[in-house]
Design an enzyme around this catalytic site. Structure first.
Site, mmCIF file in Angstrom:
data_model
loop_
_atom_site.group_PDB
_atom_site.id
_atom_site.type_symbol
_atom_site.label_atom_id
_atom_site.label_comp_id
_atom_site.label_asym_id
_atom_site.label_seq_id
_atom_site.Cartn_x
_atom_site.Cartn_y
_atom_site.Cartn_z
ATOM 1 C CB ALA A 63 -10.878 51.085 33.637
ATOM 2 N N GLY A 106 -8.279 55.360 35.370
ATOM 3 C CA GLY A 106 -7.102 54.500 35.418
ATOM 4 C C GLY A 106 -5.911 55.140 34.719
ATOM 5 C CD GLU A 109 -6.905 54.916 39.726
ATOM 6 O OE1 GLU A 109 -7.290 54.184 38.786
ATOM 7 O OE2 GLU A 109 -7.341 54.842 40.877
ATOM 8 C CD GLU A 129 -11.939 56.878 38.556
ATOM 9 O OE1 GLU A 129 -12.083 58.100 38.809
ATOM 10 O OE2 GLU A 129 -10.834 56.385 38.269
#
Ligand SMILES: NC(=O)c1ccc[n+]([C@@H]2O[C@H](COP(=O)([O-])OP(=O)(O)OC[C@H]3O[C@@H](n4cnc5c(N)ncnc54)[C@H](O)[C@@H]3O)[C@@H](O)[C@H]2O)c1
Length: 704
Positions: A63, A106, A109, A129
């Site tokens: 991210a 991310g 993901e 994370e």
């Protein structure tokens, strides 16, 4: 398509390419770009399958962390990836993620919402994370267990370390390794599965079956030890465990709630502060980014002792050739140490024997100044003696090229006094490495009053080339890091003279999160070294200033620390530390003779007495400009002094406690203990205005 996401087709396969340098972060525009490209592919009857790839050096590496900061600051809503991930998963045409570099956070993901994942052999995938105090927030804790099983998924989310692609294949997170060109391989793979029914990761259940509660309990315990004092790794385990009891829809709902809790906690704020701190310290207001640095292609070192040897290895590790000058005996010892060190790394599988030999071959030992007239930088790491250093610098002045940067590794001496031993003080700078220099990430870069901007830019670039973090500081005794250590160390000694034991103090500091207690640090550095500094700097000559008493007695008894097998603690031949009742008895006797009243201390009191002294000195350093910003002090303490990253560094920590609270406590200490606890004027001012050190940095940046 958008600038950030490109679309093309080849042989009936749509290729969606994310192109958002430098790391293809999922910044605003990227998820929408992927979604739009996917819709185009779905609408195109000639397309049978889709490849999702990325341009540049990596797949989507995560991210955009700025987005998180904006959320915390109330400036933006949390970006939600779920619509994109569901669209990928629900696509009627199979989607293949093609991974090179890193698929992290991310990025992973997104990859897991694709129907298949292929990767080059040296790619890495993971959910890191928790290293920022967070948990995966876009289905990572719910999709990963469906691919690789809940326990392994919980372990990866809680530890945060990425795994290599071949291991990911074994676990089930990646379907195939692609040798050769990734996109070609991914297109071929996509064609081969185009007509097979594609499974949706969120609908997989096979790996969730069974009772995992004992496994989760054991993992929680293991992670508690490995990630001391950290909350996010435990929350990550909780979130993954929910995948075994909740539906996917409920699971991602709960995951989002837990993510938001983590994001607002001090742990995440501190870790994000530390993450951005590394970048902030590279910004030097009067040395703009385009300042021309001198190229450093080869270097020479004077002194092959503890520091010289470590510095030589640090350069060899990044492929920069090093000449190193000392006596033959010192050189032999230095090279034998380097070899032993490298051999241990080879044994641990860090790299091959060939790599080790290549690094050793880059270090040229010599007893003369031969070749010193060719090198781009000379680093002096001889004994800590001003006459010796001045002598060396006057010799270098005759040998070194005019554009050769002359660096000194001194930890206590005046850079300006060293610089004027040459006819070119503008070329002289301090490069204060920390021991062991091949491993420690921090370099304090000390600017003298004449140091040129180009030389500062060169030193910053060298730190970066060494994969270290360089922090620019001003000349002054102890620079930043060691100057703040003095009040911290002396206050710890006063606390033991008032009734605590060294072990109690170190335990309190360990519980706080310091990598090492202050008495262990003193034993490592050498009690004689500290005594010499006390003496030479006349640190306690002021009348009325309380002087620590026990440490001199330990030095007189030959208890010099680890090197003597005993100091504040006892050490066996493996350097294993044990408390020593004799030391406690000596401290008690010393205190009785000096009529120091005895009492017990709570851990909270120990932390206040020791760390508030360090923070108070930090405030002085900030005010007198020895450090550029509070965050620079934090980066120094996080990377050179074992300050826990989840507390963000001493100045960030002070902000989280509240400067008013710290100021009031320091005033209380001044009443009890006298003038050494005089609050720093800046601390007083900020506390009275209800401000923080962070606000001080922000105001300074606004005026820069
Ligand atoms: N040890 C640490 O933790 C540490 C940390 C940061 C900075 N420093 C600083 O680094 C410098 C070196 O410290 P160290 O711990 O490596 O010392 P050390 O005693 O281990 O090594 C010093 C070496 O310098 C050599 N030397 C002396 N004069 C020389 C000359 N004219 N030419 C070539 N070699 C010469 C000596 O033979 C010796 O091998 C000092 O300025 C010290 O303050 C030390």
């Amino acid at each position: 398509m958008s600038e950030l996401v490109k679309y093309s087709t080849r042989d009936g396969v749509a290729i969606i390419t994310v192109d958002n340098p430098p790391v293809n972060a999922l910044s605003t525009g990227v998820p929408a770009g992927i979604l739009a490209a996917l819709k185009t592919a779905e609408a195109d009857a000639t397309v049978q399958a889709v490849v999702l790839a990325a341009a540049g050096k990596t797949f989507i590496a995560g991210a955009d962390i700025n987005d998180f900061l904006n959320v915390v600051a109330g400036k933006a809503e949390l970006p939600v990836l779920h619509p994109l991930l569901h669209a990928l998963e629900d696509s009627r045409k199979p989607v293949v993620a093609a991974i090179h570099g890193m698929a992290l956070g991310g990025g992973m993901e997104v990859a897991m919402a694709c129907h298949y994942r292929v990767a080059v052999p040296d790619a890495q995938v993971g959910q890191p994370e928790c290293k920022l105090g967070l948990i995966p927030g876009a289905g990572g804790t719910q999709r990963l267990p469906r691919l690789i099983g809940p326990l392994k998924a919980a372990e990866l989310c809680a530890m945060g370390d990425p795994i290599p692609a071949p291991e990911a294949v074994q676990l089930g997170a990646v379907d195939q390794i692609i040798q050769g060109n990734l996109v070609d391989g991914a297109v071929a793979f996509a064609k081969s599965i185009a007509n097979r029914p594609a499974h949706k990761t969120r609908e997989l259940t096979a790996k969730l079956a069974g009772n995992h509660s004992a496994g989760f309990a054991a993992l929680r315990e293991q992670v508690r030890k490995a990630k001391r004092n950290l909350n996010a790794p435990q929350v990550a385990i909780d979130a993954v465990e929910l995948s075994t009891t909740l539906s996917f829809a409920k699971g991602i709902e709960k995951e989002a709630e837990l993510f938001k809790q983590c994001l607002r906690a001090t742990e995440a704020q501190a870790l994000i502060h530390a993450f951005f701190g590394d970048r902030t310290v590279a910004k030097i207001p009067d040395v703009p980014k385009d300042t021309q640095a001198f190229p450093v292609r080869n270097i020479a070192i004077i002194g092959a002792g503890t520091m010289g040897g470590g510095i030589a290895m640090a350069f060899a590790n990044v492929g920069i050739p090093v000449r190193i000058k000392d006596t033959q005996e010192a050189l032999d010892r230095c090279l034998a140490n380097a070899r032993r060190n490298y051999e241990n790394s080879v044994k641990r599988g860090r790299y091959t024997k060939e790599v080790m030999e290549q690094r050793m071959s880059l270090i040229t030992p010599q007893t003369s100044y031969d070749g010193f007239d060719h090198v781009d930088m000379i680093i002096e790491a001889a004994y800590e003696s001003m006459p010796l250093k001045r002598q060396i610098y006057s010799e270098l002045d005759k040998i070194a090229r005019v554009d050769c940067v002359l660096a000194t590794n001194t930890s206590t001496l005046d850079i300006n006094e060293i610089a004027v031993a040459t006819g070119r003080p503008q070329m002289v700078i301090g490069l204060h490495f920390f021991s062991p220099a091949n491993a420690m990430r921090l370099v304090e870069i000390v600017r003298g009053s004449a140091t040129s901007k180009e030389v500062i830019a060169t030193a910053m670039a060298v730190a970066k080339a060494l994969k270290k973090v360089g922090v620019l500081v001003r000349n002054g005794f102890g620079f930043v890091g060691n100057r703040m250590m003095f009040p911290y160390m002396y206050e710890a000694q006063f606390v033991v003279e008032e009734g605590a034991t060294p072990e109690e103090v170190d335990r309190a500091l360990a519980h706080f999160g310091m990598a090492m207690g202050i008495f262990s640090v003193d034993d490592l550095g050498g009690l004689d070294v500290a005594a010499r500094i006390r003496e030479e700097q006349h640190q306690f000559d002021k009348p009325g200033l309380r002087k620590p008493l026990a440490s001199d007695k330990l030095v007189a008894l030959g208890r010099l620390g680890q090197k003597a097998g005993k100091g504040w603690y006892l050490y066996d031949e493996n350097r294993k530390q044990t408390p020593d009742l004799e030391v406690v008895a000596l401290i008690r006797k010393t205190a009785a003779e000096a009529h120091i009243p005895q009492r017990t201390f709570t851990e909270a009191e120990i932390i206040e007495r020791t760390l508030y002294g360090l923070i108070n000195e930090g405030a002085r350093i900030l005010e007198d400009g020895t450090a550029l910003r509070a965050v620079d002090i934090d980066v120094i303490y996080l990377n050179g002094y074992g300050f826990p990253a989840y507390r963000g560094g001493p100045m960030f920590y002070a902000d989280t406690v509240g400067l008013k609270k710290i100021y009031d406590k320091i005033c209380e200490f001044r009443e009890q203990h006298g003038a050494r606890w005089e609050p720093a004027p800046l601390l007083k001012r900020l506390a009275e205005q209800g401000k923080t050190f962070a606000s001080f940095d922000a105001e300074k940046a606004a005026h820069a």
